[in-house]
Scaffold this active site. Structure first.
Site, PDB file in Angstrom:
ATOM      1  N   GLU A 329       0.822  -1.206   0.000  1.00 50.76           N
ATOM      2  CA  GLU A 329       0.000   0.000   0.000  1.00 50.76           C
ATOM      3  C   GLU A 329       0.866   1.270   0.000  1.00 50.76           C
ATOM      4  O   GLU A 329       0.869   2.029   0.974  1.00 50.76           O
ATOM      5  CB  GLU A 329      -0.915   0.001   1.228  1.00 50.76           C
ATOM      6  CG  GLU A 329      -1.835  -1.200   1.326  1.00 50.76           C
ATOM      7  CD  GLU A 329      -2.579  -1.265   2.665  1.00 50.76           C
ATOM      8  OE1 GLU A 329      -2.353  -0.368   3.512  1.00 50.76           O
ATOM      9  OE2 GLU A 329      -3.361  -2.205   2.846  1.00 50.76           O
ATOM     10  N   ARG A 369       3.475  18.891   9.050  1.00 53.93           N
ATOM     11  CA  ARG A 369       4.491  17.887   9.355  1.00 53.93           C
ATOM     12  C   ARG A 369       5.689  18.437  10.144  1.00 53.93           C
ATOM     13  O   ARG A 369       6.154  17.775  11.076  1.00 53.93           O
ATOM     14  CB  ARG A 369       4.977  17.210   8.078  1.00 53.93           C
ATOM     15  CG  ARG A 369       3.896  16.385   7.379  1.00 53.93           C
ATOM     16  CD  ARG A 369       4.446  15.582   6.194  1.00 53.93           C
ATOM     17  NE  ARG A 369       5.332  14.529   6.665  1.00 53.93           N
ATOM     18  CZ  ARG A 369       6.642  14.548   6.512  1.00 53.93           C
ATOM     19  NH1 ARG A 369       7.241  15.567   5.906  1.00 53.93           N
ATOM     20  NH2 ARG A 369       7.369  13.537   6.951  1.00 53.93           N
ATOM     21  N   CYS A 400      -0.500  31.812  14.324  1.00 51.85           N
ATOM     22  CA  CYS A 400      -0.211  32.309  15.676  1.00 51.85           C
ATOM     23  C   CYS A 400       0.302  31.190  16.575  1.00 51.85           C
ATOM     24  O   CYS A 400      -0.320  30.838  17.586  1.00 51.85           O
ATOM     25  CB  CYS A 400      -1.457  32.955  16.266  1.00 51.85           C
ATOM     26  SG  CYS A 400      -1.942  34.452  15.390  1.00 51.85           S
ATOM     27  N   GLU A 401       1.416  30.613  16.185  1.00 46.39           N
ATOM     28  CA  GLU A 401       2.081  29.554  16.947  1.00 46.39           C
ATOM     29  C   GLU A 401       3.583  29.729  16.772  1.00 46.39           C
ATOM     30  O   GLU A 401       4.072  29.850  15.630  1.00 46.39           O
ATOM     31  CB  GLU A 401       1.693  28.160  16.434  1.00 46.39           C
ATOM     32  CG  GLU A 401       0.236  27.800  16.580  1.00 46.39           C
ATOM     33  CD  GLU A 401      -0.155  27.443  17.998  1.00 46.39           C
ATOM     34  OE1 GLU A 401       0.751  27.130  18.796  1.00 46.39           O
ATOM     35  OE2 GLU A 401      -1.364  27.464  18.288  1.00 46.39           O
ATOM     36  N   TYR A 430       0.783  13.891   2.866  1.00 47.47           N
ATOM     37  CA  TYR A 430       0.573  14.234   4.276  1.00 47.47           C
ATOM     38  C   TYR A 430       0.812  15.721   4.542  1.00 47.47           C
ATOM     39  O   TYR A 430       1.277  16.095   5.615  1.00 47.47           O
ATOM     40  CB  TYR A 430       1.456  13.361   5.182  1.00 47.47           C
ATOM     41  CG  TYR A 430       1.160  11.903   4.984  1.00 47.47           C
ATOM     42  CD1 TYR A 430      -0.042  11.353   5.441  1.00 47.47           C
ATOM     43  CD2 TYR A 430       2.036  11.078   4.292  1.00 47.47           C
ATOM     44  CE1 TYR A 430      -0.335  10.031   5.219  1.00 47.47           C
ATOM     45  CE2 TYR A 430       1.747   9.750   4.070  1.00 47.47           C
ATOM     46  CZ  TYR A 430       0.548   9.230   4.543  1.00 47.47           C
ATOM     47  OH  TYR A 430       0.242   7.912   4.322  1.00 47.47           O
TER      48      TYR A 430
END
Length: 473
Positions: A329, A369, A400-401, A430
Site C-alpha cells: 500500500e 508535518r 499564531c504559533e 501528508y
C-alpha cells in the site's frame, strides 16, 4: 484546461530515473541500481524528475514555470506533476506484477489522483467514508478498494457494504460482530485481520503502528491476533482472505518488513494448524520512505521487492504453506515526490540575536508535518536570480504559533525580500491531506501540470467557504 506559456525544453527523461529506486530488473538484483542523472539532480534537493531551470530564474515542473503558475493561480500553491504520479504508480505495478498494489489515499486524494492511479492499474486503500465516497464518486471501482481504520462507524461499514467494497480490514473486536450483522451468508464480505507484529519502524514515534501499546490491530504476542482470526472464521458471512499489517510511515530500510514477514508467516502456519485453513492474501501495508533533503535516501524499491518476495517464499516453504498473494500500500512513495509547494514571502525579520525569520503566506495549516514531527524540507528561491551570498534563515508560517516553522536554518539568498517566491519539493503527501483551517486561513489550490500545461484540480478555500458552514447564531 488552462495553458501557461513556457519556454521549450529538451525532452524529459522518464520520471522513473528520479524514483528512489528503479523498477526491478528481470534478473535477480544484487544491489540497488544507480539511476542516471537527470536535470533535476543538478538543482539540489529531491525535485520532480521533470524539474529544470526555466526562463528568468524560474523553475519548470512538468514544463510549467512555478513562478508563472503562482502569478496565475495565486499562493500558497501546490503544483502536482501528473506524469510523475503516473510513472511512480507504473513503477510499482511493473516491479510487483504478481502482487496487488493499492494506493494509500490518506497520503493525498482528489478525483484526479483517483483517476490516475486507477488508470495505471492500482487499487485504492481508504480509511474513511469521505475517502471512500470521493473515490467512488470519481468512478473508482469499489471492488478494487480496501477500507481500513481503527474506528469504523456503523454507518461507514453500511456504506462499504452498500457500495460493495472489495475488502474490509478488521481492526478491533467490535467490528467483527458489527460487520457480521450487516452481512448475509449468501453475500459474504471479504475481510483481512489487522495484526500487530511487534516491530517498531518509521521516522517518528507517532507513526510507528507495528508495535503494541497503540490503537491499531490485534497483537500477535499474547494471542489476540489468533483469537480474532478464530472469531472471524466462526462468522459465515465473513470471508477471511488473509492478514494485514502496517508498520509505520517513512520507512527507508527493508529489514522491518522482513521481520514482519517472519511473524506473519508463523501466524499463517498457526491458523492452518488450528483451523485447517490456508489464507490466500498477505498485506504488508505501506510506509515506503522518500527523499526530503538532498542527502536523503528513500526505500529501495528493487531491494524491497527482491528481498521481500524471496523471504516470503522461503518462510512459506519452511512452513509447508502455499505462498499467499502479496499486497502493498504505497502512498507517500507515489504522491510525495510529485508535488511542489510554492509560497510568497510576506516579511523578513532580523532578530536581536542575529537570526532571520522569513515569513510566508502558508504554514502549519497546509503543512503540519514540521510542527508535528520535526520533519525537514528543502527550499529554494524561484522566479528571481540573486547574486547575493547565502544567509541562514528560518522559513516560518503565518499562524499564531511559535512552532509554525516550515524550514529551520535554510540556506537562502541574503537579499530575500517580501514578494519573493519560495518552493519546497516533496510536498505531495501528508500535507494537504492533513491540512486544517487554523486561523481560518483557507487551504491552498492544487494545480496539475503536464507537458507545459496546467489545470486547476482543487480551488483555493475562501473565507466564504468557512462562513457557509455556519447555520445559526
Amino acid at each position: 484546461m488552462t495553458q501557461l506559456t513556457a519556454p521549450s525544453v529538451p525532452s524529459v527523461p522518464s520520471v522513473l530515473s528520479a524514483l528512489p529506486v528503479p523498477p526491478v530488473p528481470t534478473a535477480p538484483a544484487t544491489g540497488p541500481a544507480t539511476a542516471p542523472a537527470t536535470p533535476a539532480d543538478a538543482l539540489g534537493g529531491p525535485w520532480p524528475a521533470s524539474a529544470r531551470p526555466g526562463r528568468g530564474a524560474d523553475l519548470l515542473v512538468g514544463g510549467v514555470g512555478l513562478a508563472e503558475a503562482a502569478e496565475r493561480f495565486g499562493t500558497p500553491l501546490y503544483v502536482l506533476d501528473e506524469a510523475e504520479v503516473r510513472d511512480r504508480a507504473r513503477a510499482y505495478r511493473r516491479a510487483l506484477p504478481h502482487a496487488e498494489v493499492l494506493y494509500a489515499a490518506k497520503a493525498f486524494l482528489c478525483s484526479a489522483m483517483a483517476d490516475w492511479v486507477e488508470q495505471e492499474g492500482l487499487g485504492l486503500d481508504v480509511c474513511s467514508s469521505g475517502e471512500l465516497w470521493l473515490a467512488v464518486s470519481a468512478g473508482f471501482p469499489a471492488q478494487r478498494i480496501l477500507l481500513h481504520g481503527n474506528a469504523k462507524s456503523p454507518e461507514e461499514l453500511r456504506l462499504a457494504r452498500r457500495l460493495r467494497v472489495g475488502r474490509i480490514v478488521i481492526d478491533g473486536p467490535a467490528e467483527i460482530a458489527r460487520l457480521a450483522a450487516l452481512v448475509a451468508a449468501d453475500t459474504p464480505q471479504k475481510v483481512l485481520v489487522r495484526v500487530v507484529p511487534g516491530i517498531a519502524a518509521g521516522h517518528h514515534a507517532a507513526v510507528r503502528t507495528g508495535v503494541g501499546g497503540q490503537k491499531f490491530g490485534f497483537p500477535i504476542e499474547g494471542g489476540d491476533a489468533a483469537d480474532a482470526v478464530t472469531r472471524v472464521l466462526d462468522q459465515p458471512g465473513l470471508e477471511l482472505a488473509g492478514l494485514h499489517c502496517h508498520l509505520g510511515s517513512q520507512i527507508t530500510s527493508v529489514e522491518p518488513y522482513l521481520r514482519a514477514l517472519d511473524a506473519l508467516v508463523r501466524l499463517l502456519a498457526e491458523v492452518r494448524e488450528r483451523h485447517g485453513v490456508e489464507l490466500p492474501e498477505l498485506d504488508l501495508g505501506g510506509g515506503h520512505g522518500i527523499r526530503y533533503l538532498p542527502g536523503d535516501t528513500g526505500l529501495d524499491l528493487a531491494e524491497f521487492v527482491v528481498r521481500v518476495t524471496d523471504r516470503l517464499a522461503v518462510r512459506c516453504a519452511e512452513a509447508g504453506l502455499e505462498v499467499p498473494r502479496l499486497i502493498v500500500e504505497p502512498g507517500r512513495a507515489i504522491a510525495g515526490p510529485a508535488a511542489v509547494a510554492v509560497y510568497r514571502v510576506l516579511s523578513v525579520k532580523h532578530a536581536a540575536d542575529g537570526r532571520r525569520f522569513v515569513a510566508v503566506d502558508g504554514g502549519m495549516s497546509d503543512n503540519p508535518r514540521p510542527a508535528l514531527y520535526g520533519s525537514p524540507y528543502a527550499v529554494r528561491l524561484v522566479g528571481r536570480r540573486s547574486e547575493a551570498g547565502e544567509a541562514r534563515v528560518d522559513v516560518v508560517g503565518r499562524h499564531c504559533e511559535a512552532g509554525d516553522v516550515l524550514v529551520r536554518d535554510a540556506a537562502l539568498p541574503a537579499d530575500l525580500r517580501p514578494g519573493d517566491l519560495l518552493a519546497m519539493p516533496s510536498a505531495g503527501a501528508y500535507q494537504l491531506s492533513m491540512a486544517s483551517g487554523y486561523n481560518l486561513v483557507g487551504r491552498p489550490a492544487v494545480v496539475a501540470v503536464r507537458d507545459g500545461r496546467a489545470r486547476l484540480l482543487i480551488r483555493r478555500e475562501t473565507v466564504e467557504d468557512f462562513r457557509l458552514r455556519e447555520v445559526g447564531r
